[in-house]
Design a protein around this motif. Structure first.
Motif, PDB file in Angstrom:
ATOM      1  N   ASN A 274       0.764  -1.021   0.028  1.00 37.94           N
ATOM      2  CA  ASN A 274      -0.375   0.050   0.011  1.00 37.94           C
ATOM      3  C   ASN A 274       0.914   1.403   0.069  1.00 37.94           C
ATOM      4  N   GLY A 275       2.111   1.066   0.102  1.00 43.35           N
ATOM      5  CA  GLY A 275       3.174   2.223   0.013  1.00 43.35           C
ATOM      6  C   GLY A 275       3.889   2.175   1.404  1.00 43.35           C
ATOM      7  N   THR A 276       4.349   3.577   1.682  1.00 42.53           N
ATOM      8  CA  THR A 276       5.465   3.624   2.744  1.00 42.53           C
ATOM      9  C   THR A 276       4.636   4.594   3.768  1.00 42.53           C
ATOM     10  N   GLU A 277       4.778   4.292   5.024  1.00 41.75           N
ATOM     11  CA  GLU A 277       4.388   5.256   6.201  1.00 41.75           C
ATOM     12  C   GLU A 277       5.540   5.389   7.097  1.00 41.75           C
ATOM     13  N   GLN A 278       5.365   6.470   7.859  1.00 43.90           N
ATOM     14  CA  GLN A 278       6.761   6.909   8.633  1.00 43.90           C
ATOM     15  C   GLN A 278       5.987   7.440   9.932  1.00 43.90           C
ATOM     16  N   TRP A 279       6.768   7.199  10.920  1.00 47.45           N
ATOM     17  CA  TRP A 279       6.583   7.908  12.341  1.00 47.45           C
ATOM     18  C   TRP A 279       7.913   8.321  12.943  1.00 47.45           C
ATOM     19  N   SER A 280       7.865   9.630  13.367  1.00 41.74           N
ATOM     20  CA  SER A 280       9.240  10.328  13.868  1.00 41.74           C
ATOM     21  C   SER A 280       8.805  10.418  15.544  1.00 41.74           C
ATOM     22  N   PHE A 281       9.667  10.312  15.986  1.00 39.86           N
ATOM     23  CA  PHE A 281       9.782  10.397  17.692  1.00 39.86           C
ATOM     24  C   PHE A 281      11.014  10.992  17.968  1.00 39.86           C
ATOM     25  N   GLU A 282      10.778  12.003  18.859  1.00 43.32           N
ATOM     26  CA  GLU A 282      11.561  12.902  19.692  1.00 43.32           C
ATOM     27  C   GLU A 282      12.524  11.900  20.883  1.00 43.32           C
ATOM     28  N   PRO A 283      13.579  11.714  20.926  1.00 42.25           N
ATOM     29  CA  PRO A 283      14.278  11.034  21.983  1.00 42.25           C
ATOM     30  C   PRO A 283      13.758  11.917  23.175  1.00 42.25           C
ATOM     31  N   PRO A 284      13.675  11.029  24.447  1.00 42.39           N
ATOM     32  CA  PRO A 284      13.627  11.455  25.687  1.00 42.39           C
ATOM     33  C   PRO A 284      14.702  12.286  26.011  1.00 42.39           C
ATOM     34  N   LYS A 285      14.561  13.378  26.915  1.00 47.00           N
ATOM     35  CA  LYS A 285      15.682  14.213  27.253  1.00 47.00           C
ATOM     36  C   LYS A 285      16.675  13.399  28.256  1.00 47.00           C
ATOM     37  N   HIS A 286      15.800  12.561  28.999  1.00 48.03           N
ATOM     38  CA  HIS A 286      16.614  11.602  29.835  1.00 48.03           C
ATOM     39  C   HIS A 286      16.382  10.228  29.317  1.00 48.03           C
ATOM     40  N   VAL A 287      17.050   9.690  28.653  1.00 41.18           N
ATOM     41  CA  VAL A 287      16.784   8.295  27.847  1.00 41.18           C
ATOM     42  C   VAL A 287      16.420   7.108  28.788  1.00 41.18           C
ATOM     43  N   HIS A 288      16.761   7.227  30.004  1.00 41.26           N
ATOM     44  CA  HIS A 288      16.466   6.046  31.015  1.00 41.26           C
ATOM     45  C   HIS A 288      15.098   6.153  31.442  1.00 41.26           C
ATOM     46  N   GLN A 289      14.573   7.395  31.462  1.00 43.18           N
ATOM     47  CA  GLN A 289      13.405   7.731  32.309  1.00 43.18           C
ATOM     48  C   GLN A 289      12.082   6.819  32.083  1.00 43.18           C
ATOM     49  N   PRO A 290      11.774   6.692  30.744  1.00 44.06           N
ATOM     50  CA  PRO A 290      10.627   5.899  30.613  1.00 44.06           C
ATOM     51  C   PRO A 290      10.716   4.386  31.293  1.00 44.06           C
ATOM     52  N   LEU A 291      11.964   3.866  31.159  1.00 40.44           N
ATOM     53  CA  LEU A 291      12.257   2.795  31.966  1.00 40.44           C
ATOM     54  C   LEU A 291      12.159   2.452  33.332  1.00 40.44           C
ATOM     55  N   VAL A 292      12.800   3.818  33.922  1.00 43.23           N
ATOM     56  CA  VAL A 292      13.083   4.135  35.602  1.00 43.23           C
ATOM     57  C   VAL A 292      11.316   4.401  35.925  1.00 43.23           C
ATOM     58  N   GLU A 293      10.559   4.797  34.834  1.00 46.60           N
ATOM     59  CA  GLU A 293       9.481   4.654  35.491  1.00 46.60           C
ATOM     60  C   GLU A 293       8.423   3.280  35.593  1.00 46.60           C
ATOM     61  N   ARG A 294       8.858   2.439  34.811  1.00 44.77           N
ATOM     62  CA  ARG A 294       8.489   0.900  34.897  1.00 44.77           C
ATOM     63  C   ARG A 294       8.925   0.379  35.886  1.00 44.77           C
ATOM     64  N   ILE A 295      10.250   0.547  36.221  1.00 40.98           N
ATOM     65  CA  ILE A 295      10.808  -0.100  37.446  1.00 40.98           C
ATOM     66  C   ILE A 295      10.273   0.543  38.814  1.00 40.98           C
ATOM     67  N   VAL A 296      10.024   1.838  38.742  1.00 46.50           N
ATOM     68  CA  VAL A 296       9.491   2.277  40.038  1.00 46.50           C
ATOM     69  C   VAL A 296       7.947   1.666  40.088  1.00 46.50           C
ATOM     70  N   SER A 297       7.247   1.804  39.123  1.00 48.42           N
ATOM     71  CA  SER A 297       6.011   1.323  39.097  1.00 48.42           C
ATOM     72  C   SER A 297       5.685  -0.167  39.490  1.00 48.42           C
ATOM     73  N   GLU A 298       6.821  -1.030  39.374  1.00 48.79           N
ATOM     74  CA  GLU A 298       6.808  -2.348  39.776  1.00 48.79           C
ATOM     75  C   GLU A 298       7.411  -2.343  41.156  1.00 48.79           C
ATOM     76  N   LEU A 299       8.206  -1.624  41.690  1.00 49.87           N
ATOM     77  CA  LEU A 299       8.707  -1.753  42.995  1.00 49.87           C
ATOM     78  C   LEU A 299       7.638  -1.315  43.900  1.00 49.87           C
ATOM     79  N   THR A 300       6.944  -0.140  43.572  1.00 54.75           N
ATOM     80  CA  THR A 300       5.845   0.467  44.326  1.00 54.75           C
ATOM     81  C   THR A 300       4.506  -0.250  44.366  1.00 54.75           C
ATOM     82  N   GLY A 301       4.459  -1.247  43.386  1.00 55.79           N
ATOM     83  CA  GLY A 301       3.100  -1.989  43.014  1.00 55.79           C
ATOM     84  C   GLY A 301       2.306  -0.973  42.541  1.00 55.79           C
ATOM     85  N   ILE A 302       2.554  -0.081  41.892  1.00 55.03           N
ATOM     86  CA  ILE A 302       1.421   0.608  41.229  1.00 55.03           C
ATOM     87  C   ILE A 302       0.864  -0.146  40.064  1.00 55.03           C
ATOM     88  N   GLY A 303       1.676  -1.106  39.323  1.00 59.02           N
ATOM     89  CA  GLY A 303       1.104  -1.820  38.302  1.00 59.02           C
ATOM     90  C   GLY A 303       2.239  -1.943  37.378  1.00 59.02           C
TER      91      GLY A 303
END
Length: 330
Positions: A274-303
């Motif tokens: 059907n052709g080509t589609e593209q998606w652009s993403f700005e990298p996080p300022k602090h590249v670890h932050q999304p993963l740290v959020e996941r770790i903290v969520s697990e350790l605090t039991g938020i989910g």
């Protein structure tokens, strides 16, 4: 093991912690950075003062045994990852360790065993597993837009950096006793871990590793083939003495292909009939932050659970080790 608020301590507050990781511990909800350590005390003190961290140490054991430190982030070169991880586990503290996880797969297994015995979780800093760009690629694969996946290819090469041209002052990243290997271990680990995340574990590996540039002892070019448990084939070529910088991954299926870079900011590209589609993403300022959020969520039991663990990190070490093992037997 659940915490109301996760209080972090960093062992090895060097360059990687200045922007990529350190500030994330202070910006994530229910998380704070309470202590840092560096062998040169003045540098640890300087880091603490600049980043508003209450405590600093010049001894890793002291930080690990600080009762106000709940979780230990190990940001030293891989050569000391096993030692600090086992010490933290014995102190009953969860560990977040930089990548690659250790010098080799055997050390990774020792770390996993120690944390399991102590009943503490072990996380590895393959932070791309939580970034929107790579979550989009996973979503595309799971939605079957490229049909049945057939193979994945990686081409990554770059110019030799100036800092590897002085044999008397080589960076730790090209010293196998500190890094596990050369730049392949430092950089290819990100791509190989991402392929593990997107396509599942690898079950068979073959590789060739040599040194063509003669700037240092470690390998500077690696070519590998691998077979995923799913039956998908993979091939990769990494060279660190080429004339330009290229970073391209392709996942090819029966109905299309997905193209993306590991380190660049170019768009994720989907090509189908059907052709080509593209998606652009700005990298996080602090590249670890999304993963740290996941770790903290697990350790605090938020989910939720962190997608990068000792088990997944060890798999990447094993794949890399298989690709370079003939070089280090010479």
């Amino acid at each position: 093991m659940k915490f109301d608020k996760v209080r972090w301590g960093i062992i090895g507050c060097g360059d990687v912690t200045e922007v990529k990781s350190g500030p994330a511990f202070q910006k994530v909800e229910n998380s704070e950075l309470v202590a840092v350590m560096r062998r040169t005390g003045e540098l640890a003190k300087d880091y603490a003062e600049r980043h508003g961290v209450p405590k600093w140490y010049d001894n890793g054991d002291a930080l690990i045994n600080d009762p106000e430190v709940d979780v230990v982030y190990i940001a030293t070169p891989p050569g000391s990852h096993k030692e600090y991880t086992i010490k933290a586990a014995k102190a009953g503290k969860p560990v977040y360790v930089e990548k690659p996880m250790a010098l080799n797969a055997e050390e990774c297994q020792e770390m996993i065993t120690a944390c399991k015995a102590a009943g503490v979780p072990l996380f590895v800093a393959y932070y791309r597993r939580a970034q929107p760009k790579f979550l989009k690629i996973k979503e595309l694969l799971e939605s079957n837009v490229i049909g049945d996946v057939r193979f994945a290819s990686t081409t990554q090469y770059q110019k030799p950096s100036e800092d590897v041209k002085d044999p008397s002052h080589l960076p730790w990243r090209v010293q196998p006793d500190l890094a596990g290997g050369g730049l392949f271990f430092d950089l290819a680990s990100h791509t190989l871990d991402m392929l593990d995340y997107l396509l599942g574990p690898v079950k068979e590996v073959q590789g060739f590793a040599t040194n063509q540039g003669d700037y240092y002892h470690a390998e500077d070019i690696v070519t590998g083939t691998y077979l995923f448990e799913s039956g998908v084939h993979g091939v990769g070529n990494w060279c660190f003495t080429a004339f330009e910088n290229v970073d391209l991954n392709e996942i090819v299926g029966t109905k299309g292909k997905i193209s993306f870079s590991t380190f660049g900011n170019d768009p994720v590209s989907l090509k189908t009939a059907n052709g080509t589609e593209q998606w652009s993403f700005e990298p996080p300022k602090h590249v670890h932050q999304p993963l740290v959020e996941r770790i903290v969520s697990e350790l605090t039991g938020i989910g939720g659970e962190c997608p990068s663990t000792g088990i997944t990190g060890a798999r990447t070490n094993w794949v890399m080790g298989e690709m370079v093992k003939n070089y280090y037997k010479v």
